[in-house]
Design an enzyme around this catalytic site. Structure first.
Site, PDB file in Angstrom:
ATOM      1  N   ASP A 182       0.857  -1.185   0.000  1.00  0.00           N
ATOM      2  CA  ASP A 182       0.000   0.000   0.000  1.00  0.00           C
ATOM      3  C   ASP A 182       0.892   1.234   0.000  1.00  0.00           C
ATOM      4  O   ASP A 182       1.453   1.596   1.036  1.00  0.00           O
ATOM      5  CB  ASP A 182      -0.924   0.018   1.221  1.00  0.00           C
ATOM      6  N   ARG A 243     -12.692  -5.027  -5.872  1.00  0.00           N
ATOM      7  CA  ARG A 243     -13.332  -4.582  -7.104  1.00  0.00           C
ATOM      8  C   ARG A 243     -12.780  -5.403  -8.264  1.00  0.00           C
ATOM      9  O   ARG A 243     -11.563  -5.580  -8.381  1.00  0.00           O
ATOM     10  CB  ARG A 243     -13.081  -3.085  -7.348  1.00  0.00           C
ATOM     11  N   ASP A 266     -14.847 -13.062  -5.785  1.00  0.00           N
ATOM     12  CA  ASP A 266     -16.191 -12.644  -5.375  1.00  0.00           C
ATOM     13  C   ASP A 266     -16.662 -11.467  -6.217  1.00  0.00           C
ATOM     14  O   ASP A 266     -17.844 -11.144  -6.220  1.00  0.00           O
ATOM     15  CB  ASP A 266     -16.205 -12.268  -3.892  1.00  0.00           C
ATOM     16  N   GLU A 271     -19.212  -7.519 -14.177  1.00  0.00           N
ATOM     17  CA  GLU A 271     -19.934  -8.276 -13.163  1.00  0.00           C
ATOM     18  C   GLU A 271     -21.422  -8.253 -13.461  1.00  0.00           C
ATOM     19  O   GLU A 271     -21.999  -7.157 -13.504  1.00  0.00           O
ATOM     20  CB  GLU A 271     -19.664  -7.672 -11.777  1.00  0.00           C
ATOM     21  N   HIS A 290     -20.586 -11.950  -5.557  1.00  0.00           N
ATOM     22  CA  HIS A 290     -20.506 -10.725  -4.757  1.00  0.00           C
ATOM     23  C   HIS A 290     -21.254 -10.892  -3.426  1.00  0.00           C
ATOM     24  O   HIS A 290     -22.138 -10.095  -3.081  1.00  0.00           O
ATOM     25  CB  HIS A 290     -21.066  -9.534  -5.534  1.00  0.00           C
ATOM     26  N   GLY A 293     -19.585  -9.230   1.179  1.00  0.00           N
ATOM     27  CA  GLY A 293     -20.064  -8.138   2.017  1.00  0.00           C
ATOM     28  C   GLY A 293     -21.393  -8.444   2.674  1.00  0.00           C
ATOM     29  O   GLY A 293     -21.930  -9.559   2.572  1.00  0.00           O
TER      30      GLY A 293
END
Length: 332
Positions: A182, A243, A266, A271, A290, A293
């Site tokens: 990161d 994403r 996922d 998508e 997806h 979450g």
């Protein structure tokens, strides 16, 4: 300064409304705010909604909220807060909102929990390639690719809300080695969390598991492409719960068809994947729709977080999870 009970409007699609705001949530909302007619709306352009918008001080938003653009902001002169009962606000919070210095909050911290747990499960099972063996009862010839977590190097891309939680969960396995990629995170914070800061180029050749938790920004779109996939060791597992567009889909299809990598996805780009995508049906690819979450009743924890922010707002307390123009530059 807000009134004791500010005028509020729920803005989301009807399915989301009925899923996230049951009797308990609506009772609490009525204790904190005044609700007019309509109480909720999935659009902000009709005459009736515009009349309501003209007096609203707080919007409680979620999935299906239309963009709060300059036109909407002009119709909402009293608006002071947008409290989002879901994750990313990118889809509806425009520059016009920040120009007015309207408070924006998100429930993304709550949503990060199930995503991190999904990721942990994927990492744990990946050591024995379990997700790719489901339905098989015959012996497997890939024993040399089996590595338990305490022998693996897990690369976490994105020291985000989810990424930080994944690192924390993995630290329960004392011998696991975690590299964090990161470029905007403080290396000292990464080290304090029990991980090792690294560049993507340094980390990829060491990755038994590559788990993506970065936001989708212009500079991160397609960040995992042909050369990055080629840099992974044979048998490495790519996990994407962030994403889909972080990964070059065509490059991933080629790598997975060659069986250079395994993938647990996922999210995808596009998508959902088209029916003719090469990723369908591959034994080294697991696709989930997806679901990492918050879903169903889980989403009410996000409603509770938004109502907690409303309570803080009417009490004159600072928000717990504010979103600013600057923070949105590096967040999902």
């Amino acid at each position: 300064m807000s009134s004791e009970r500010p005028e509020a409007l729920l803005v989301m699609d009807r399915k989301t409304l009925f899923t996230q705001f049951g009797r308990q949530e609506m009772d609490r909302l009525r204790e904190l705010a005044s609700l007019g007619d309509p109480v909720s709306s999935a659009e902000l352009s009709s005459a009736g909604v515009r009349r309501r918008l003209a007096e609203v001080e707080v919007l409680i938003t979620s999935w299906g909220c239309p963009p709060l653009d300059a036109d909407v902001m002009a119709a909402a002169p009293e608006l002071r807060a947008v409290l989002h009962a879901a994750g990313s606000v990118r889809g509806h919070v425009s520059e016009a909102v920040f120009d007015r210095e309207v408070l924006v909050t998100t429930a993304a911290d709550v949503n990060a929990e199930p995503v991190a747990r999904y990721t942990l499960a994927a990492v744990l099972w990946s050591g024995k390639k379990v997700p790719f063996l489901l339905g098989r009862s015959h012996p497997w010839d890939g024993d040399r690719q089996v590595r338990m977590l305490d022998e693996q190097t897990v690369v976490v891309v994105g020291f985000s809300r989810v990424g930080r939680r994944v690192v924390g969960l993995l630290r329960d396995f004392d011998s696991s080695r975690i590299l964090v990629v990161d470029p905007v995170a403080d290396p000292a914070e990464i080290t304090a969390a029990g991980a090792v800061p690294a560049t993507l180029e340094q980390a990829l050749p060491q990755a038994d598991v590559l788990s993506l938790h970065a936001p989708l920004l212009p500079r991160t779109r397609g960040m995992i492409g042909e050369s990055e996939l080629e840099a992974l060791p044979p048998g490495a597992v790519l996990i994407n719960t962030a994403r889909g567009a972080l990964v070059d889909t065509a490059a991933l299809e080629r790598a997975c068809c060659r069986r250079d990598v395994y993938a647990i996805l996922d999210v995808t780009d596009p998508e959902p994947l088209p029916a003719d995508s090469a990723l369908h049906g591959l034994s080294n690819v697991v696709l989930t729709p997806h679901v990492a979450g918050s879903l169903g009743e889980e989403t009410r924890r996000m409603s509770a977080a938004a109502l907690d922010e409303l309570h803080r707002y009417v009490s004159g307390l600072p928000a717990r999870a504010p979103v600013t123009r600057r923070s949105l530059e590096v967040q999902a």
